[in-house]
Design a protein around this motif. Structure first.
Motif, PDB file in Angstrom:
ATOM      1  N   LYS A  45     -10.889  -3.914  -1.193  1.00  0.00           N
ATOM      2  CA  LYS A  45     -10.697  -2.623  -1.854  1.00  0.00           C
ATOM      3  C   LYS A  45      -9.549  -1.863  -1.182  1.00  0.00           C
ATOM      4  O   LYS A  45      -8.696  -1.285  -1.858  1.00  0.00           O
ATOM      5  CB  LYS A  45     -11.998  -1.818  -1.792  1.00  0.00           C
ATOM      6  N   ALA A  46      -9.519  -1.887   0.138  1.00  0.00           N
ATOM      7  CA  ALA A  46      -8.470  -1.196   0.887  1.00  0.00           C
ATOM      8  C   ALA A  46      -7.113  -1.820   0.584  1.00  0.00           C
ATOM      9  O   ALA A  46      -6.122  -1.117   0.390  1.00  0.00           O
ATOM     10  CB  ALA A  46      -8.767  -1.252   2.385  1.00  0.00           C
ATOM     11  N   PHE A  47      -7.068  -3.141   0.515  1.00  0.00           N
ATOM     12  CA  PHE A  47      -5.816  -3.839   0.229  1.00  0.00           C
ATOM     13  C   PHE A  47      -5.320  -3.475  -1.174  1.00  0.00           C
ATOM     14  O   PHE A  47      -4.142  -3.179  -1.364  1.00  0.00           O
ATOM     15  CB  PHE A  47      -6.016  -5.351   0.362  1.00  0.00           C
ATOM     16  N   ASP A  48      -6.231  -3.461  -2.140  1.00  0.00           N
ATOM     17  CA  ASP A  48      -5.877  -3.081  -3.515  1.00  0.00           C
ATOM     18  C   ASP A  48      -5.350  -1.654  -3.582  1.00  0.00           C
ATOM     19  O   ASP A  48      -4.356  -1.374  -4.247  1.00  0.00           O
ATOM     20  CB  ASP A  48      -7.082  -3.219  -4.453  1.00  0.00           C
ATOM     21  N   LYS A  49      -6.054  -0.761  -2.890  1.00  0.00           N
ATOM     22  CA  LYS A  49      -5.639   0.653  -2.852  1.00  0.00           C
ATOM     23  C   LYS A  49      -4.208   0.776  -2.338  1.00  0.00           C
ATOM     24  O   LYS A  49      -3.389   1.478  -2.912  1.00  0.00           O
ATOM     25  CB  LYS A  49      -6.535   1.428  -1.874  1.00  0.00           C
ATOM     26  N   LEU A  50      -3.950   0.076  -1.245  1.00  0.00           N
ATOM     27  CA  LEU A  50      -2.638   0.130  -0.608  1.00  0.00           C
ATOM     28  C   LEU A  50      -1.574  -0.440  -1.542  1.00  0.00           C
ATOM     29  O   LEU A  50      -0.501   0.139  -1.703  1.00  0.00           O
ATOM     30  CB  LEU A  50      -2.689  -0.670   0.700  1.00  0.00           C
ATOM     31  N   GLN A  51      -1.881  -1.564  -2.165  1.00  0.00           N
ATOM     32  CA  GLN A  51      -0.955  -2.219  -3.076  1.00  0.00           C
ATOM     33  C   GLN A  51      -0.608  -1.309  -4.260  1.00  0.00           C
ATOM     34  O   GLN A  51       0.563  -1.129  -4.586  1.00  0.00           O
ATOM     35  CB  GLN A  51      -1.599  -3.507  -3.588  1.00  0.00           C
ATOM     36  N   LYS A  52      -1.630  -0.725  -4.877  1.00  0.00           N
ATOM     37  CA  LYS A  52      -1.410   0.184  -6.011  1.00  0.00           C
ATOM     38  C   LYS A  52      -0.555   1.368  -5.583  1.00  0.00           C
ATOM     39  O   LYS A  52       0.354   1.777  -6.283  1.00  0.00           O
ATOM     40  CB  LYS A  52      -2.745   0.682  -6.564  1.00  0.00           C
ATOM     41  N   HIS A  53      -0.878   1.907  -4.415  1.00  0.00           N
ATOM     42  CA  HIS A  53      -0.136   3.052  -3.906  1.00  0.00           C
ATOM     43  C   HIS A  53       1.339   2.707  -3.709  1.00  0.00           C
ATOM     44  O   HIS A  53       2.218   3.472  -4.071  1.00  0.00           O
ATOM     45  CB  HIS A  53      -0.743   3.530  -2.586  1.00  0.00           C
ATOM     46  N   MET A  54       1.600   1.526  -3.153  1.00  0.00           N
ATOM     47  CA  MET A  54       2.977   1.110  -2.903  1.00  0.00           C
ATOM     48  C   MET A  54       3.733   0.886  -4.210  1.00  0.00           C
ATOM     49  O   MET A  54       4.893   1.257  -4.329  1.00  0.00           O
ATOM     50  CB  MET A  54       3.002  -0.133  -2.023  1.00  0.00           C
ATOM     51  N   VAL A  55       3.073   0.292  -5.188  1.00  0.00           N
ATOM     52  CA  VAL A  55       3.705   0.065  -6.493  1.00  0.00           C
ATOM     53  C   VAL A  55       4.017   1.401  -7.168  1.00  0.00           C
ATOM     54  O   VAL A  55       5.127   1.622  -7.637  1.00  0.00           O
ATOM     55  CB  VAL A  55       2.809  -0.818  -7.400  1.00  0.00           C
ATOM     56  N   ASN A  56       3.041   2.311  -7.163  1.00  0.00           N
ATOM     57  CA  ASN A  56       3.257   3.628  -7.776  1.00  0.00           C
ATOM     58  C   ASN A  56       4.360   4.392  -7.062  1.00  0.00           C
ATOM     59  O   ASN A  56       5.184   5.044  -7.691  1.00  0.00           O
ATOM     60  CB  ASN A  56       1.966   4.451  -7.771  1.00  0.00           C
ATOM     61  N   SER A  57       4.376   4.283  -5.757  1.00  0.00           N
ATOM     62  CA  SER A  57       5.385   4.950  -4.957  1.00  0.00           C
ATOM     63  C   SER A  57       6.768   4.392  -5.286  1.00  0.00           C
ATOM     64  O   SER A  57       7.727   5.144  -5.473  1.00  0.00           O
ATOM     65  CB  SER A  57       5.062   4.735  -3.477  1.00  0.00           C
TER      66      SER A  57
END
Length: 67
Positions: A45-57
């Protein structure tokens, strides 16, 4: 940008994926007194959160196509 993760998520993610000597699910399950499966879920879940955040950023900075 790791502020999107709480302390436990951050620590689990770092100790599982970013450490020179990654901790086992067993070690972390003993530390947090939760099951190995729960550690795995938190890690993913943490990895997904980070990945989504980086893509959105990246999208917001026009580093990725906004398709």
């Amino acid at each position: 940008s790791v502020k999107i993760l709480n302390e436990r998520e951050k620590e689990i993610l770092y100790s599982r994926r970013l450490s020179d000597t990654p901790k086992t699910l067993e070690e972390l399950s003993k530390k947090y007194k939760i099951s190995r499966e729960r550690i795995r879920q938190i890690e993913n879940k943490a990895f997904d959160k980070l990945q989504k955040h980086m893509v959105n950023s990246a999208k917001s900075k026009n580093l990725l196509p906004a398709n």
